[in-house]
Design a protein around this motif. Structure first.
Motif, short mmCIF file in Angstrom:
data_model
loop_
_atom_site.label_atom_id
_atom_site.label_comp_id
_atom_site.label_asym_id
_atom_site.label_seq_id
_atom_site.Cartn_x
_atom_site.Cartn_y
_atom_site.Cartn_z
N VAL A 96 0.72 -1.34 -0.05
CA VAL A 96 0.14 0.08 0.01
C VAL A 96 0.94 1.36 -0.02
CG1 VAL A 96 -1.73 -1.12 1.29
CG2 VAL A 96 -0.24 -0.08 2.63
N ASP A 97 0.31 2.34 -0.52
CA ASP A 97 1.14 3.45 -0.39
C ASP A 97 0.77 4.34 0.58
OD1 ASP A 97 1.76 2.85 -3.12
OD2 ASP A 97 0.00 4.09 -3.95
N ASN A 98 -0.26 4.31 1.36
CA ASN A 98 -0.67 4.80 2.66
C ASN A 98 -1.69 3.87 3.39
OD1 ASN A 98 -1.95 6.77 4.38
ND2 ASN A 98 -1.20 8.42 2.96
N CYS A 99 -1.34 3.84 4.35
CA CYS A 99 -2.06 2.99 5.57
C CYS A 99 -3.24 3.66 5.79
CB CYS A 99 -1.08 2.79 6.68
SG CYS A 99 0.23 1.69 6.52
N ASN A 100 -3.54 5.05 5.78
CA ASN A 100 -4.65 5.80 5.85
C ASN A 100 -5.26 5.56 7.42
OD1 ASN A 100 -5.04 6.89 3.24
ND2 ASN A 100 -5.70 4.83 2.71
N LYS A 101 -4.25 5.59 8.11
CA LYS A 101 -4.67 5.52 9.65
C LYS A 101 -5.39 4.45 10.07
CE LYS A 101 -4.13 10.63 10.32
NZ LYS A 101 -4.90 11.66 10.78
N ARG A 102 -5.42 3.30 9.37
CA ARG A 102 -5.75 2.02 9.74
C ARG A 102 -5.05 1.35 10.70
NH1 ARG A 102 -7.01 -0.39 3.81
NH2 ARG A 102 -5.14 0.69 3.40
N PRO A 103 -5.56 0.39 11.41
CA PRO A 103 -4.77 -0.21 12.71
C PRO A 103 -3.67 -1.22 11.83
CG PRO A 103 -7.18 -0.84 12.82
CD PRO A 103 -7.17 -0.12 11.45
N GLN A 104 -2.63 -0.96 12.92
CA GLN A 104 -1.34 -1.45 12.37
C GLN A 104 -1.42 -2.98 12.41
OE1 GLN A 104 1.85 -0.52 15.02
NE2 GLN A 104 3.37 -1.62 14.15
N GLN A 105 -2.33 -3.62 12.97
CA GLN A 105 -2.30 -4.97 12.93
C GLN A 105 -2.81 -5.54 11.44
OE1 GLN A 105 -3.90 -3.38 15.05
NE2 GLN A 105 -5.94 -4.12 15.31
N LEU A 106 -3.26 -4.61 10.46
CA LEU A 106 -3.86 -5.15 9.29
C LEU A 106 -2.78 -5.31 8.33
CD1 LEU A 106 -7.16 -2.66 8.90
CD2 LEU A 106 -6.95 -5.32 9.85
N PHE A 107 -1.42 -4.87 8.70
CA PHE A 107 -0.26 -4.61 7.84
C PHE A 107 1.08 -5.34 8.33
CE2 PHE A 107 -2.92 -0.91 7.38
CZ PHE A 107 -3.20 -0.77 6.28
N THR A 108 1.68 -5.78 7.53
CA THR A 108 2.88 -6.50 7.84
C THR A 108 4.12 -5.47 7.20
OG1 THR A 108 2.20 -8.50 7.93
CG2 THR A 108 4.68 -8.46 7.65
N GLU A 109 5.25 -5.16 7.85
CA GLU A 109 6.18 -4.46 7.27
C GLU A 109 7.21 -5.11 6.78
OE1 GLU A 109 9.32 -0.67 8.40
OE2 GLU A 109 7.85 -1.53 9.95
N ARG A 110 7.77 -5.16 5.26
CA ARG A 110 8.88 -5.67 5.09
C ARG A 110 9.76 -4.80 4.27
NH1 ARG A 110 9.54 -7.88 -0.05
NH2 ARG A 110 7.59 -7.69 -1.32
N GLU A 111 11.03 -5.34 3.60
CA GLU A 111 11.95 -4.64 3.18
C GLU A 111 11.96 -5.12 1.69
OE1 GLU A 111 15.90 -4.54 5.36
OE2 GLU A 111 14.67 -4.72 7.08
N LEU A 112 12.07 -4.21 0.71
CA LEU A 112 12.30 -4.51 -0.84
C LEU A 112 13.70 -5.05 -0.95
CD1 LEU A 112 10.26 -1.74 -2.43
CD2 LEU A 112 9.40 -4.08 -1.87
#
Length: 273
Positions: A96-112
């Motif tokens: 995603v380009d912007n999390c739009n202030k949605r809860p952090q648990q909806l996303f996983t951070e990783r490195e390209l």
């Protein structure tokens, strides 16, 4: 005696013209330089959908812009990369380009990886070439450090981006289209002093941004662009003048004269919006 190391910047074989359509997309550093171009009356768009930090988000933005038939093709595109960290929406696996202030648990951070960065940037350049076969792309890596990753991790992220940009510039089909401007090296290797940073000690100061602008102009501007800027300055100063009495006849004449000079200037250089 030399008390600093000067970054060598080759003079570009092509030059930016006043009538060129310019796009700046990427991190907030792209915004800083893009706004400087806008202040000098160049035809410029700066991060139309907001700040984009990683190569995939930059790719998404360029796909959106090139898919818009109402959008005239760009002549020169500046891409500033800030990080290789991305956020993946768990439900779809999409970056995603912007999390739009949605809860952090909806996303996983990783490195390209370097390869993923190269592929995203290559795809973005190819889309630009489809709209304008003569487009030029200038890549930069933002000198802004990311404290939240840790300073070592921030350096690793920048190294990934630098390797990806270097590889992209050397690709046979892109080496006449893509060039690299060393904004990162100017701040980290040439200026290399906290007096060139803002109060947060992370972002370059206005003085540093102005120095980078000057070095960029030396590489990418010719006599036409420099004359354009010189002729624009007195008009800009007149339009920005704050009168003591804005309702006076004298000021109305002054303003009308400035606006008349502006129209003539825009017609001369074909830079009307």
């Amino acid at each position: 005696m030399e008390f600093r190391t000067i970054v060598d910047i080759p003079v570009s074989s092509w030059k930016i013209k006043p009538a060129h359509r310019l796009l700046f997309v990427g991190s907030c550093f792209a915004g800083n330089i893009g706004r400087r171009f806008s202040e000098e009356r160049f035809r410029v768009q700066v991060n139309p959908s907001g700040v984009m930090y990683n190569p995939v988000s930059v790719q998404h933005e360029i796909v959106r812009l090139t898919a818009d038939e109402a959008q005239p093709p760009f002549d020169v595109v500046f891409i500033t990369l800030g990080t290789n960290h991305v956020y993946v929406l768990n439900e779809t696996g999409e970056i995603v380009d912007n999390c739009n202030k949605r809860p952090q648990q909806l996303f996983t951070e990783r490195e390209l990886t370097v390869d993923e960065c190269v592929e995203a940037l290559r795809s973005a350049v190819d889309r630009l070439l489809q709209r304008n076969a003569n487009v030029r792309v200038v890549m930069t890596v933002s000198p802004i450090r990311y404290r939240k990753y840790g300073y070592h991790e921030s350096r690793l992220s920048k190294a990934t981006l630098l390797l990806a940009v270097d590889r992209l510039c050397k690709l046979s089909i892109h080496n006449q289209v893509v060039s690299y401007f060393p904004a990162y090296e100017l701040v980290c290797d040439e200026l290399r002093d906290y007096r060139f940073y803002d109060a947060d000690m992370l972002h370059p100061s206005a003085q540093a941004v102005e120095y980078i602008w000057e070095r960029f102009a030396e590489a990418y501007f010719d006599d036409v662009a420099n004359t354009f800027i010189a002729e624009w300055k007195p008009i800009k100063d007149a339009l920005g003048h704050k009168p003591f009495n804005p309702d006076s006849e004298e000021y109305r004449k002054f303003r009308a004269d400035a606006e008349s000079r502006l129209k003539a200037f825009e017609a001369k250089y074909a830079v009307g919006k």
